[in-house]
Design an enzyme around this catalytic site. Structure first.
Site, PDB file in Angstrom:
ATOM      1  N   GLY A 147       1.109  -7.757  -4.134  1.00 21.93           N
ATOM      2  CA  GLY A 147       0.835  -7.969  -2.833  1.00 21.93           C
ATOM      3  C   GLY A 147      -0.828  -8.214  -2.769  1.00 21.93           C
ATOM      4  N   ARG A 148      -1.675  -7.467  -1.984  1.00 21.89           N
ATOM      5  CA  ARG A 148      -2.844  -7.805  -1.980  1.00 21.89           C
ATOM      6  C   ARG A 148      -3.587  -7.215  -3.162  1.00 21.89           C
ATOM      7  NH1 ARG A 148      -2.174  -6.042   3.800  1.00 21.89           N
ATOM      8  NH2 ARG A 148      -1.441  -4.305   2.723  1.00 21.89           N
ATOM      9  N   SER A 170       8.413  -8.218  -7.841  1.00 20.30           N
ATOM     10  CA  SER A 170       8.226  -7.817  -6.270  1.00 20.30           C
ATOM     11  C   SER A 170       9.387  -7.891  -5.520  1.00 20.30           C
ATOM     12  CB  SER A 170       7.221  -8.800  -5.847  1.00 20.30           C
ATOM     13  OG  SER A 170       5.750  -8.097  -5.642  1.00 20.30           O
ATOM     14  N   ARG A 171       9.499  -7.415  -4.638  1.00 17.13           N
ATOM     15  CA  ARG A 171      10.731  -7.344  -3.713  1.00 17.13           C
ATOM     16  C   ARG A 171      10.851  -8.995  -3.627  1.00 17.13           C
ATOM     17  NH1 ARG A 171       9.014  -4.080   1.330  1.00 17.13           N
ATOM     18  NH2 ARG A 171       7.291  -5.265   0.970  1.00 17.13           N
ATOM     19  N   SER A 172       9.970  -9.894  -3.373  1.00 17.52           N
ATOM     20  CA  SER A 172      10.336 -11.372  -3.086  1.00 17.52           C
ATOM     21  C   SER A 172       9.339 -12.222  -4.270  1.00 17.52           C
ATOM     22  CB  SER A 172       9.805 -11.936  -1.769  1.00 17.52           C
ATOM     23  OG  SER A 172       8.410 -11.331  -1.576  1.00 17.52           O
ATOM     24  N   ARG A 194       0.932   4.670  -6.870  1.00 15.98           N
ATOM     25  CA  ARG A 194       0.970   6.377  -6.673  1.00 15.98           C
ATOM     26  C   ARG A 194       1.575   6.966  -7.549  1.00 15.98           C
ATOM     27  NH1 ARG A 194      -2.303   5.892  -3.055  1.00 15.98           N
ATOM     28  NH2 ARG A 194      -2.120   5.684  -0.801  1.00 15.98           N
ATOM     29  N   GLU A 247      -0.979  15.656  -7.430  1.00 14.49           N
ATOM     30  CA  GLU A 247      -2.331  15.701  -7.484  1.00 14.49           C
ATOM     31  C   GLU A 247      -2.654  16.942  -6.578  1.00 14.49           C
ATOM     32  OE1 GLU A 247      -3.609  11.984  -5.910  1.00 14.49           O
ATOM     33  OE2 GLU A 247      -2.504  10.970  -7.495  1.00 14.49           O
ATOM     34  N   HIS A 269      -7.929  10.128  -9.045  1.00 15.95           N
ATOM     35  CA  HIS A 269      -7.575   9.069  -7.888  1.00 15.95           C
ATOM     36  C   HIS A 269      -8.742   8.579  -6.949  1.00 15.95           C
ATOM     37  CE1 HIS A 269      -4.213   8.686  -4.475  1.00 15.95           C
ATOM     38  NE2 HIS A 269      -5.329   7.596  -4.572  1.00 15.95           N
TER      39      HIS A 269
END
Ligand code: NAP
Length: 313
Positions: free
Chosen positions: A153-154, A174-176, A232, A261, A279
């Protein structure tokens, strides 16, 4: 807008609190020890929540606020918000995309270098006076290593661009598929892990990506492979990762995020093959200010009946 009630469920960056305070009627829930009492008195006035990744906005919270119109999150990831329920209830949701992408990608590269080159350990070595007793051990080269990215993604794309500057071949899952890039696509995380030296987690946390790094993926990465997580904590089965690091079944890990966390498994504290960050991937003054401005900008747009700046729901 001073009469509009906005709820903060946890303390946030002081600049954001000040900006909210100067525009809205801000409720800091932690100032009210009797939560039920607080809700009974104020829930009809609270029209917005400012969310953060460490404070869940679930069905219970949403149902407790009948006047809720919008959740403006101080994060790009929205795993702490029940998006489906918001859609069902007509509650709008916004996040802070793009403004943090560079910092998070910079942190990913910093973690890769710190982990492979033992930079934090080197620092501890010098401070402990050990250099006088002998040179530091040799480490692992980053330039040219095969980098595999989960989630192009980004942030994943920004990491890929930076790693390309280190002459690293890039592959991803990725998904796509992304035919506009010349990166190699693998249709599963296990295949990606078995074809890279450094596996970077940069996808969104959803029910499908929880524990996307499991024993099988760790085994596929193997004893020369490094794992980097700036997504995450729950992307990784932490119990499996800890035992793999202790048993040296992978070469090392650089972690910005953890499953519970701020709890970090103590077994990791004594290991020299892991770099631990609290984080902080988006944690610069410049970026946090830009994120705060987006949070406030979305609330102002909503309450002035203008289009939201960064709508998700
Ligand atoms: P983004 O542009 O929406 O990218 C998310 C990526 O996750 C996309 O590539 C998407 O795949 C992929 N993805 C989603 N579901 C998936 C699945 N089931 N399997 C595989 N890939 C999946 O978001 P972003 O701005 O890059 O941010 C990504 C994440 O970084 C956030 O969600 C957040 O949790 C984390 N983050 C962490 C920090 C930190 O402080 N450590 C800071 C900011 C963000 P497609 O491309 O195929 O849609």
């Amino acid at each position: 807008m001073e009469a509009i009630g906005v709820l903060l469920t946890t303390p946030v960056y002081s600049y954001l609190e000040e900006e909210l305070d100067s525009r809205f009627k801000l409720f800091r829930i932690w100032n009210f020890p009797q939560k039920d009492e607080f809700l009974k008195e104020n829930s009809d006035f609270i029209r917005a929540i400012v969310g953060t990744p460490n404070s869940s906005v679930n069905r219970e919270v949403i149902d407790s606020l009948p006047a809720l119109e919008i959740i403006s999150s101080f994060s790009v990831g929205l795993d702490h918000v029940d998006l489906a329920y918001c859609k069902e209830k007509g509650v709008r949701v916004t996040n802070t995309p793009d403004v943090l992408t560079e910092d998070v990608a910079d942190t990913a590269i910093g973690l890769i270098l710190a982990t492979l080159r033992g930079i934090c350990e080197c620092d501890r070595y010098v401070r402990a006076g050990l250099w006088k007793k002998g040179d530091f051990k040799l480490t692992t080269k980053f330039s040219g290593k095969k980098v595999g990215i989960i989630g192009l993604g980004r942030i994943g794309t920004a990491i890929a661009k930076r790693a390309e500057a280190f002459n690293c071949p890039i592959s991803y899952y990725s998904r796509s598929q992304k035919p506009e890039t010349n990166y190699i696509y693998f249709p599963s995380v296990v295949e990606l892990a078995s074809h890279c030296d450094i596996l970077v987690v940069a996808c969104a946390l959803t029910a499908e990506t929880r524990h996307i790094i499991n024993r099988q993926v760790i085994d596929a990465l193997g004893p020369k492979g490094f794992l980097i997580n700036i997504g995450r904590g729950p992307h990784i089965d932490e119990h499996e990762l800890v035992s793999a690091l202790v048993e040296r079944r992978i070469a090392g890990a650089g972690l910005d995020v953890f499953e519970k966390e701020p709890h970090v498994p103590e077994e990791l504290f004594g290991l020299d093959n892991v770099v631990l960050l609290p984080h902080v991937a988006s944690g610069t003054v410049e970026t946090r200010n830009a994120m705060a401005d987006l949070v406030v900008g979305n609330l102002e747009a909503h309450f002035s009946k203008k289009p939201l700046l960064t709508p998700v729901v």
